[in-house]
Design an enzyme around this catalytic site. Structure first.
Site, PDB file in Angstrom:
ATOM      1  N   SER A 212      47.342   0.957 -45.777  1.00  0.00           N
ATOM      2  CA  SER A 212      48.219   2.105 -45.552  1.00  0.00           C
ATOM      3  C   SER A 212      48.138   2.535 -44.089  1.00  0.00           C
ATOM      4  O   SER A 212      47.669   1.756 -43.249  1.00  0.00           O
ATOM      5  CB  SER A 212      47.834   3.245 -46.495  1.00  0.00           C
ATOM      6  N   ASN A 213      48.574   3.727 -43.769  1.00  0.00           N
ATOM      7  CA  ASN A 213      48.507   4.216 -42.380  1.00  0.00           C
ATOM      8  C   ASN A 213      48.255   5.721 -42.392  1.00  0.00           C
ATOM      9  O   ASN A 213      48.144   6.327 -43.448  1.00  0.00           O
ATOM     10  CB  ASN A 213      49.796   3.851 -41.634  1.00  0.00           C
ATOM     11  N   HIS A 214      48.193   6.305 -41.181  1.00  0.00           N
ATOM     12  CA  HIS A 214      47.775   7.712 -41.080  1.00  0.00           C
ATOM     13  C   HIS A 214      48.891   8.725 -41.288  1.00  0.00           C
ATOM     14  O   HIS A 214      48.675   9.916 -41.081  1.00  0.00           O
ATOM     15  CB  HIS A 214      47.182   7.972 -39.688  1.00  0.00           C
ATOM     16  N   SER A 215      50.099   8.295 -41.635  1.00  0.00           N
ATOM     17  CA  SER A 215      51.193   9.266 -41.737  1.00  0.00           C
ATOM     18  C   SER A 215      50.849  10.377 -42.738  1.00  0.00           C
ATOM     19  O   SER A 215      50.398  10.114 -43.851  1.00  0.00           O
ATOM     20  CB  SER A 215      52.469   8.541 -42.185  1.00  0.00           C
ATOM     21  N   ALA A 279      56.559   6.276 -42.707  1.00  0.00           N
ATOM     22  CA  ALA A 279      55.898   5.179 -41.986  1.00  0.00           C
ATOM     23  C   ALA A 279      55.723   4.055 -43.004  1.00  0.00           C
ATOM     24  O   ALA A 279      54.729   4.004 -43.735  1.00  0.00           O
ATOM     25  CB  ALA A 279      54.560   5.650 -41.450  1.00  0.00           C
TER      26      ALA A 279
END
Ligand code: C5P
Length: 410
Positions: A212-215, A279
């Site tokens: 995943s990512n930091h969004s 994102a």
């Protein structure tokens, strides 16, 4: 809300403590506040508590020595709007009957400007025939109800009757004041369907792990709040976030990019404005292991094969042909932001790309973005995500009007 003056009336329910959060939120937006408590509200919360937040203790009776004249008359003339939160079933009934025997009700009955009530009570009280009748009556008498919303109640049960969130109530007050000042521009997105994607996606590796990512979802949620306040029907397609999604938008919760794609594709049929602020993960594991991957099987190194995810925005950009009048994407980069954004404008077939630097945007309430289009680059000043959202939706509305005008001509 700098320069706006608001009277906050607090009714006597367990949610009275949340009025402190509302006072803080209105103050944070720059509004000047006077807080009034009903006698029963003082059993739940103290007048000095509001002093710490607004700089003045709350007023609890009609004979307040700080007001040599009549406090209710003076305050109703001073205020741009009055909001009561929480409004209990009893308070609503008394307002319906025109009673003015405490400082909250007396001031409300004198108000000329917008009057908002945010009800909070047990679900059975809210659904009782008398309260429902009163809710209808209050609206016919020109008052606006904000909530209640569904969720956990003080009794431990869950249902309708929960006080709307501080941000939702503050948005409604802000919008009501804007409407009163300029009724013709008040809800420019009424009748429009706005689809917004927000947050990250999660791409499963095995039953317990994902990429995943930091969004945080904050930018997409801010867009949804502003679009709701401007009268749009809002579909919010959100990946997993830690913050609560805004009330008033139709929420579609998704996890993976492919879930997000099918949710968005099912919504774009009658969509006027699509804003892809999510994102979306560019790649996903080629296979999702059915069982948790074990260290012992893998030795010192482990490789996960990734395959490309569909590019939702580019796919819709390529296929729009007249449908989907306004398409907006985001570009978050660590370097060379504007060049990449210009490239995306073309490669994704979007009308506008909102460009920002990764260091500025992630997980914060403030941001600094540039709106990149074929015509120009508009550099917005640093500010809150709500302010950026407001400008992005201004541009979207202008583009929608232009697109509709050119279809009518041709
Ligand atoms: O190509 P990049 O990921 O930088 O583009 C960002 C824009 O494209 C965002 O608006 C994002 O929501 C959208 N996007 C998408 N599908 C993907 C990747 C990004 O719609 N698979």
């Amino acid at each position: 809300m700098k320069g706006t003056k608001i009277v906050l009336g607090v009714g006597g329910g367990i949610a009275a403590y949340k009025a402190v959060m509302l006072a803080r939120e209105l103050g944070r937006r720059g509004a000047e506040l006077r807080v009034l408590l009903t006698p029963s509200a003082t059993r739940f919360i103290g007048a000095p508590t509001f002093g710490g937040i607004t700089g003045r203790a709350a007023i609890t009776d009609l004979w307040d020595p700080g007001y040599p004249g009549e406090v209710h008359v003076e305050l109703s003339e001073w205020a741009d709007a009055m909001v009561i939160a929480p409004a209990t079933a009893n308070l609503m009934a008394r307002v319906c009957a025109g009673m003015a025997d405490d400082v909250v009700l007396a001031t409300l009955s004198c108000m000329n400007g917008p009057r908002l009530l945010a009800p909070a009570m047990h679900e059975r009280m809210w659904l009782s025939p008398a309260t429902q009748r009163n809710a209808e009556r209050l609206q016919k008498d020109g008052m606006q109800l904000v909530g209640p919303v569904r969720g956990p109640l003080a009794s431990g049960e869950s249902g309708w009757g929960r006080l709307a969130g501080a941000e939702t109530i503050a948005d409604a007050v802000e919008q009501a004041i804007a409407t009163a000042r300029a009724p013709e521009q008040a809800r420019p997105l009424t009748g429009r369907h706005v689809v917004i994607s927000a947050g990250p996606t999660q791409e499963d590796i095995d039953p317990v792990r994902f990429i995943s990512n930091h969004s945080s979802g904050r930018m997409g949620f801010a867009l949804a709040r502003v679009a709701v306040a401007r009268g749009a029907r809002v579909s919010l397609v959100a990946g997993p976030t830690r913050i609560a999604p805004p009330e008033g938008a139709e929420l579609h919760s998704v996890r993976s990019a492919r879930d997000m794609q099918s949710a968005i594709e099912s919504l774009v049929g009658d969509c006027h404005i699509l804003i892809m602020s999510a994102a979306v993960a560019d790649y996903r594991p080629a296979e999702i292991a059915e069982q948790k991957l074990k260290k012992a099987d893998k030795g010192a190194e482990m490789r996960i094969e990734l395959v490309k995810n569909p590019d939702i925005l580019a796919g819709l950009g390529a296929a729009r042909k007249g449908a989907l009048p306004v398409l907006i994407g985001f570009a978050m980069e660590t370097h060379d932001v504007l060049n990449y954004a210009r490239g995306k404008l073309r490669s994704k077939g979007a009308d506008l790309i909102v460009a920002n630097e990764a260091a500025v945007g992630f997980g914060r309430d403030d941001t600094q973005v540039t709106l990149v289009s074929e015509e120009n680059d508009e550099v917005l000043p640093p500010g809150s995500k709500l302010e950026a959202a407001a400008r992005i939706l201004d541009c979207a509305a202008e583009r929608l009007e232009a697109a509709e005008a050119s279809t009518t001509k041709s």
